[in-house]
Design a protein around this motif. Structure first.
Motif, PDB file in Angstrom:
ATOM      1  N   SER A  26       7.148  -0.440   0.280  1.00  0.00           N
ATOM      2  CA  SER A  26       6.964   0.946   0.779  1.00  0.00           C
ATOM      3  C   SER A  26       5.875   1.666  -0.389  1.00  0.00           C
ATOM      4  N   GLY A  27       5.376   0.800  -1.159  1.00  0.00           N
ATOM      5  CA  GLY A  27       4.273   1.301  -2.144  1.00  0.00           C
ATOM      6  C   GLY A  27       2.980   0.983  -1.743  1.00  0.00           C
ATOM      7  N   PRO A  28       2.196   0.828  -2.912  1.00  0.00           N
ATOM      8  CA  PRO A  28       0.551   0.454  -2.661  1.00  0.00           C
ATOM      9  C   PRO A  28       0.536  -1.094  -1.804  1.00  0.00           C
ATOM     10  N   LEU A  29       1.345  -1.729  -2.204  1.00  0.00           N
ATOM     11  CA  LEU A  29       1.142  -3.169  -1.281  1.00  0.00           C
ATOM     12  C   LEU A  29       1.281  -2.990   0.206  1.00  0.00           C
ATOM     13  N   ALA A  30       2.379  -1.969   0.515  1.00  0.00           N
ATOM     14  CA  ALA A  30       2.722  -1.883   2.089  1.00  0.00           C
ATOM     15  C   ALA A  30       1.472  -1.052   2.635  1.00  0.00           C
ATOM     16  N   ALA A  31       0.876  -0.391   1.868  1.00  0.00           N
ATOM     17  CA  ALA A  31      -0.085   0.611   2.616  1.00  0.00           C
ATOM     18  C   ALA A  31      -1.661  -0.080   2.455  1.00  0.00           C
ATOM     19  N   ALA A  32      -1.542  -1.287   1.878  1.00  0.00           N
ATOM     20  CA  ALA A  32      -3.091  -1.710   1.342  1.00  0.00           C
ATOM     21  C   ALA A  32      -3.770  -2.243   2.812  1.00  0.00           C
ATOM     22  N   VAL A  33      -4.740  -1.955   2.917  1.00  0.00           N
ATOM     23  CA  VAL A  33      -5.605  -2.623   4.214  1.00  0.00           C
ATOM     24  C   VAL A  33      -6.517  -3.704   3.840  1.00  0.00           C
ATOM     25  N   ALA A  54     -12.942  -0.787  10.393  1.00  0.00           N
ATOM     26  CA  ALA A  54     -12.348  -1.179  11.876  1.00  0.00           C
ATOM     27  C   ALA A  54     -10.939  -0.806  11.794  1.00  0.00           C
ATOM     28  N   PHE A  55     -10.209  -0.486  10.801  1.00  0.00           N
ATOM     29  CA  PHE A  55      -8.954  -0.181  10.863  1.00  0.00           C
ATOM     30  C   PHE A  55      -8.682   1.289  10.735  1.00  0.00           C
ATOM     31  N   ALA A  56      -9.585   1.953  10.384  1.00  0.00           N
ATOM     32  CA  ALA A  56      -9.361   3.518  10.379  1.00  0.00           C
ATOM     33  C   ALA A  56      -9.563   4.215  11.974  1.00  0.00           C
ATOM     34  N   PRO A  57      -8.685   4.924  12.025  1.00  0.00           N
ATOM     35  CA  PRO A  57      -8.728   5.775  13.269  1.00  0.00           C
ATOM     36  C   PRO A  57     -10.134   6.440  13.512  1.00  0.00           C
ATOM     37  N   GLY A  58     -10.472   6.392  14.772  1.00  0.00           N
ATOM     38  CA  GLY A  58     -11.827   6.990  15.231  1.00  0.00           C
ATOM     39  C   GLY A  58     -11.629   8.445  15.666  1.00  0.00           C
TER      40      GLY A  58
END
Length: 288
Positions: free
Chosen positions: A13-20, A235-239
């Motif tokens: 649930s930390g930075p590893l989970a959120a990393a893109v 590419a992963f960010a919402p437009g």
């Protein structure tokens, strides 16, 4: 006595989970460590495996120890992981000792092929494990690997898997992509991280590959050059249109099964809208 398994749920649930964006850096090149941390990547993987020749393994571990980022793990900096050599390799014991001393956010375990592999690595390194799925054997045991409490998030090793399967078309790996996404969701893991784009400086290819990974349900992508980080992140960010849709959907949230431009707005649609805004660091109406 083996070290106790790490508290992996926190890693989920930390930075590893959120990393893109996940940027590989050869551990034998400490001159690149600081640049990697400034690249904008969400996570940096210091690599002791494929990018380091057999003759340079000892020197790479020494470089890793002497040039370990002093601010690794502090707020505002990328999570730092280490890719160790394979569990059955002659190098693993020395890699594990180095990781115990350095305390990375996680270790990437290449050719993870069973829950036993993951547990053994976690005990040896005393850190969360990011299983790299890059063999047919790993795919066969994916359910157990994803369900292993010591697994923090699945990474997809597309290049090695293609070699193991004897395929040349990337589309031939789509079944495996679906498997990683399904078992990650079923085992309450963060969305998996897609494999590398081998065209190092081709931003269009990196963008296209990342967009396709996102469509498949992946939550990030491995990068092998700093030039790939920003295209992958974009590419992963919402437009803009997607964000506008999400805000409008959430504005209708309390109206039950409402409709927007002929589209039914029910609970799954509302949840998708909420996740889009969360990914963009925004909130919906009435949520602050």
């Amino acid at each position: 006595m083996a070290a106790a398994a790490p508290d992996v749920p926190g890693a989920r649930s930390g930075p590893l989970a959120a990393a893109v964006t996940w940027l590989f850096v050869p551990a034998a090149r400490p001159d690149r460590f600081a640049k990697a941390l400034r690249s904008g990547a969400d996570a940096v993987i210091l690599d002791l495996e494929d990018s380091v020749s057999a003759a340079d393994k000892d020197a790479a571990r020494e470089a890793l120890a002497t040039a370990w980022p002093a601010d690794a793990g502090t707020p505002g900096t990328p999570a730092v992981a280490v890719r160790v050599n394979g569990l059955n390799s002659a190098e693993f014991a020395a890699d594990a000792a180095a990781c115990r001393a350095l305390r990375p956010a996680a270790v990437v375990l290449p050719k993870a092929e069973s829950a036993h592999d993951v547990r053994s690595a976690a005990e040896a390194v005393a850190a969360p494990v990011l299983p790299l799925i890059e063999s047919a054997r790993g795919l066969v045991d994916l359910r157990d690997i994803a369900g292993c409490p010591e697994s923090a998030r699945l990474l997809f090793g597309t290049v090695d898997l293609a070699l193991d399967l004897g395929v040349t078309a990337d589309a031939a790996l789509d079944t495996a992509r679906g498997d990683l996404v399904r078992w990650s969701a079923a085992c309450a893991l963060p969305p998996p991280v897609d494999g590398v784009t081998t065209a190092l400086r081709d931003a269009d290819t990196a963008t296209r590959d990342a967009a396709r990974a996102r469509e498949w349900g992946f939550g990030g992508k491995l990068c092998v050059h700093p030039a790939q980080v920003q295209p992958v992140a974009a590419a992963f960010a919402p437009g803009a249109a997607e964000l506008e849709w999400a805000r409008e959907v959430l504005a209708l949230e309390h109206e039950g099964a409402a409709a927007r431009d002929g589209e039914m707005i029910d609970r799954p649609v509302v949840e998708r809208a909420r996740r889009i805004l969360l990914r963009a660091g925004q909130s919906g109406p009435g949520q602050g």
